[in-house]
Write an enzyme that holds these catalytic residues in place. Structure first.
Site, mmCIF file in Angstrom:
data_model
loop_
_atom_site.group_PDB
_atom_site.id
_atom_site.type_symbol
_atom_site.label_atom_id
_atom_site.label_comp_id
_atom_site.label_asym_id
_atom_site.label_seq_id
_atom_site.Cartn_x
_atom_site.Cartn_y
_atom_site.Cartn_z
ATOM 1 N N SER A 150 0.893 -1.162 -0.037
ATOM 2 C CA SER A 150 0.038 0.077 -0.001
ATOM 3 C C SER A 150 0.929 1.160 0.106
ATOM 4 C CB SER A 150 -0.916 -0.057 1.076
ATOM 5 O OG SER A 150 -1.776 1.287 1.308
ATOM 6 N N TYR A 162 -1.307 -1.009 9.998
ATOM 7 C CA TYR A 162 -1.458 -1.438 8.513
ATOM 8 C C TYR A 162 -0.088 -0.770 7.957
ATOM 9 C CZ TYR A 162 -3.673 -1.133 3.822
ATOM 10 O OH TYR A 162 -3.835 -1.307 2.364
#
Length: 291
Positions: A150, A162
């Protein structure tokens, strides 16, 4: 037919309900459209079945399998089923990831349980899929591994699990790439930016109590390129290229698909600045037309 004769296993090939298509489903459909047999793995068997149905309806070949990527035995069973069924695994696509839905939070608010779960889903799962697919690819003397990280790995993302796990996915991919180059196996990582998928948008609607339109507008304005989020097809097309022979000399690459977010430093241009630059561009174009 850039993947004709190839077999691919896609972890995270289903998607949660929403108004748009998810990255995993779009990639599975794209691989199938380009000639690959696609083994669609998801924790939600019904979601995997939906992807398979769409592939078969379009004339492609696919099978569905249920697996939970935080469980090693579940991953082993999926890899075995794919390999026994098709006799090869040419492409491994790791699309599974979680943040908000797994309880991710800021560093001062994160719980140990949530942090561990995010890492189990986002990072450990990819270690394990590679662990069991790599022997097959080494024996074949070829293979393409595509991991989805990401843009959050390198930008100002608010949730610690994350961000850090997705940064680790980049290092994992580089490790796999250099340690398996001698066997003809390639590994590359895609960094999606702000993409309009059910996972990204619908989860934020629920968490923050916003409307769909509000979430989309909020995310669109953060994207430098056309001030609009990308779609799952943008990620799928990048994955297709990395899986294909067109990228046969490409390994260890980190590929942002983010509408320019990764090269934006400082504040984005304001609306008046954009209007001024567009007016100047129009004047310059008119001058060129006259010349």
């Amino acid at each position: 037919m850039r993947l004709e004769g190839k077999s691919a296993i896609v972890f995270g090939a289903g998607q949660q309900p929403g108004r748009t298509i998810g990255n995993g489903k779009a990639t599975a459909l794209t691989f199938a459209r380009e000639g690959a047999k696609v083994f669609c793995v998801d924790i939600d068997k019904a979601a995997a079945d939906d992807t398979v149905a769409a592939i078969r309806e379009a004339g492609g070949t696919a099978e569905a399998w249920q697996a939970d990527v935080v469980d090693e035995d579940s991953i082993v069973a999926a890899v075995k089923a794919c390999y026994r069924g098709w006799g090869a695994i040419d492409v491994l696509h790791n699309n599974v990831g979680a943040s908000i839905a797994a309880g991710d939070a800021s560093i001062t608010e994160i719980t140990v349980e949530a942090f561990d779960r995010v890492f189990a889903i986002n990072l450990r799962s990819m270690v394990l899929t590679c662990k069991y697919v790599l022997p097959i690819m080494r024996q074949q003397g070829s293979g393409s591994i595509i991991n989805i990280s990401s843009a959050a790995a390198f930008n100002n993302y608010p949730y610690v699990g994350y961000k850090t796990s997705k940064a680790a996915v980049v290092s994992l991919t580089e490790h796999v790439a250099i340690r398996n180059a001698a066997y003809g196996v390639r590994a590359n990582v895609i960094l999606p930016g702000l993409i309009n998928t059910p996972t990204a948008v619908e989860n934020r609607i629920r968490k923050f109590g916003l409307s769909y339109e509000d979430v989309v507008a909020m995310r669109d304005k953060e994207v430098p390129l056309r001030r609009k989020m990308g779609t799952a097809w943008d990620i799928a097309n990048a994955a297709l290229w990395l899986a294909s022979e067109e990228a046969s000399f490409v390994t260890g690459v980190t590929l942002p698909v983010d509408g320019g977010q990764s090269v934006q430093v400082g504040r984005p241009p304001s609306e008046p600045e954009i209007a001024e630059e567009l007016a100047a561009a129009q004047a310059a174009a008119e001058r060129l037309a006259k010349d």
